[in-house]
Design a protein around this motif. Structure first.
Motif, mmCIF file in Angstrom:
data_model
loop_
_atom_site.group_PDB
_atom_site.id
_atom_site.type_symbol
_atom_site.label_atom_id
_atom_site.label_comp_id
_atom_site.label_asym_id
_atom_site.label_seq_id
_atom_site.Cartn_x
_atom_site.Cartn_y
_atom_site.Cartn_z
ATOM 1 N N ILE A 30 0.845 -1.300 -0.060
ATOM 2 C CA ILE A 30 0.011 -0.171 -0.058
ATOM 3 C C ILE A 30 0.792 1.300 -0.145
ATOM 4 O O ILE A 30 0.425 2.425 -0.756
ATOM 5 C CB ILE A 30 -0.962 -0.063 1.030
ATOM 6 N N GLU A 31 1.695 1.160 0.829
ATOM 7 C CA GLU A 31 2.687 2.413 0.870
ATOM 8 C C GLU A 31 3.419 2.751 -0.806
ATOM 9 O O GLU A 31 3.532 3.683 -0.977
ATOM 10 C CB GLU A 31 3.983 2.024 1.812
ATOM 11 N N LEU A 34 0.721 4.176 -2.915
ATOM 12 C CA LEU A 34 0.493 5.707 -2.627
ATOM 13 C C LEU A 34 1.752 6.487 -2.969
ATOM 14 O O LEU A 34 1.531 7.510 -3.472
ATOM 15 C CB LEU A 34 0.274 5.650 -0.962
ATOM 16 N N ARG A 43 -10.148 2.938 -2.176
ATOM 17 C CA ARG A 43 -10.119 1.909 -1.248
ATOM 18 C C ARG A 43 -10.052 0.280 -2.316
ATOM 19 O O ARG A 43 -9.309 -0.583 -2.119
ATOM 20 C CB ARG A 43 -11.336 1.575 -0.441
ATOM 21 N N LEU A 46 -6.418 0.010 -3.896
ATOM 22 C CA LEU A 46 -5.612 -0.936 -2.752
ATOM 23 C C LEU A 46 -5.936 -2.001 -2.718
ATOM 24 O O LEU A 46 -5.099 -2.798 -2.263
ATOM 25 C CB LEU A 46 -5.607 0.186 -1.537
ATOM 26 N N ASP A 57 -8.836 -0.576 5.336
ATOM 27 C CA ASP A 57 -8.896 0.682 6.186
ATOM 28 C C ASP A 57 -7.585 0.315 7.570
ATOM 29 O O ASP A 57 -6.998 1.378 7.854
ATOM 30 C CB ASP A 57 -10.045 0.869 6.804
ATOM 31 N N VAL A 60 -4.248 0.858 6.171
ATOM 32 C CA VAL A 60 -3.876 2.273 6.131
ATOM 33 C C VAL A 60 -3.570 2.852 7.434
ATOM 34 O O VAL A 60 -2.506 3.517 7.805
ATOM 35 C CB VAL A 60 -4.927 2.995 5.473
ATOM 36 N N ILE A 74 -0.455 10.169 5.535
ATOM 37 C CA ILE A 74 -1.158 9.619 4.704
ATOM 38 C C ILE A 74 -2.647 10.702 4.658
ATOM 39 O O ILE A 74 -3.021 10.767 6.058
ATOM 40 C CB ILE A 74 -1.796 8.231 4.858
ATOM 41 N N GLN A 76 -6.596 11.047 3.968
ATOM 42 C CA GLN A 76 -7.692 11.017 3.193
ATOM 43 C C GLN A 76 -8.519 11.989 2.514
ATOM 44 O O GLN A 76 -9.121 12.881 3.095
ATOM 45 C CB GLN A 76 -8.416 10.073 3.819
ATOM 46 N N TRP A 81 -6.872 7.700 -0.608
ATOM 47 C CA TRP A 81 -5.731 8.041 0.217
ATOM 48 C C TRP A 81 -4.552 8.563 -0.669
ATOM 49 O O TRP A 81 -4.344 8.075 -1.672
ATOM 50 C CB TRP A 81 -5.284 6.957 1.119
#
Length: 207
Positions: A30-31, A34, A43, A46, A57, A60, A74, A76, A81
């Motif tokens: 996820i990092e 982003l 969402r 991801l 969620d 994150v 991060i 939202q 995100w």
């Protein structure tokens, strides 16, 4: 972000890893997504890089906690995100980094007109004139357009079908809003006077 792309060959479930390392790997994926994205990642996108049923969620949230103490966080915004530099570092960024294109650089009246569009959209220039008691120049509308903060909405049903104006996803990003529902109450703006431009927060893949 990846709505029209075929799913990559990616082991989402990672069955060979123990639970703790599996969770950590999902966080890092996820990092990476982003970091690589210049716009908010929803969402559903991801969820493409983590195991079926894994809570995006919660991942994150854990990643955000992992980033405590870093210069970026991060945020939202706009239904997704993205990485943003923390507002406290805005002076350092302005002093040393080339972020001129990302600065809002709006006057108080520009922001007041932008707020009126946000609360009354879709709205015409005549509608803005009714609110402010004077013509709103095409140059001002052009500045807001050029910064990607407003776009063209549906034509008004009034005679001549004039164009209307609406806010954009970039407006949400610039003001740190997840959706228009997060706009402050109008009464709060009246009590506070004209809304000021927030400290610059740079949101990009190079946060």
């Amino acid at each position: 972000m990846a709505k029209d792309r075929p799913a990559a060959q990616l082991d989402r479930e990672l069955p060979d890893l123990p639970p703790e390392l599996r969770w950590r790997e999902w966080m890092r994926r996820i990092e990476a997504v982003l970091f690589a994205s210049a716009s908010p990642v929803p969402r559903d996108d991801l969820a493409r890089v983590v195991g079926q049923g894994a809570s995006v969620d919660l991942l994150v949230e854990d990643l955000a906690a992992d980033l405590e103490g870093r210069a970026f966080e991060i945020a939202q915004v706009a239904g997704g995100w993205m990485f943003c530099t923390r507002a406290t570092y805005a002076p350092a960024i302005r002093a040393a980094a080339d972020v001129g294109d990302q600065l809002l650089d709006l006057s108080e009246f520009d922001v007041a007109v932008l707020a009126a569009i946000a609360y009354h959209q879709p709205i015409t220039r005549d509608g803005l004139k009714d609110i402010f008691g004077k013509e709103i120049s095409r140059d001002l509308i052009g500045r807001l357009h050029a910064r990607g903060l407003i776009g063209t909405g549906p034509r008004s049903p009034r005679r001549g079908a004039p164009y209307t104006f609406v806010t954009t996803e970039q407006f949400l990003v610039a003001f740190g809003l997840e959706s228009l529902r997060d706009l402050p109450d109008r009464e709060q703006l009246v009590d506070a006077g004209v809304m000021g431009v927030p400290d610059q927060v740079v949101c990009s893949q190079q946060a």
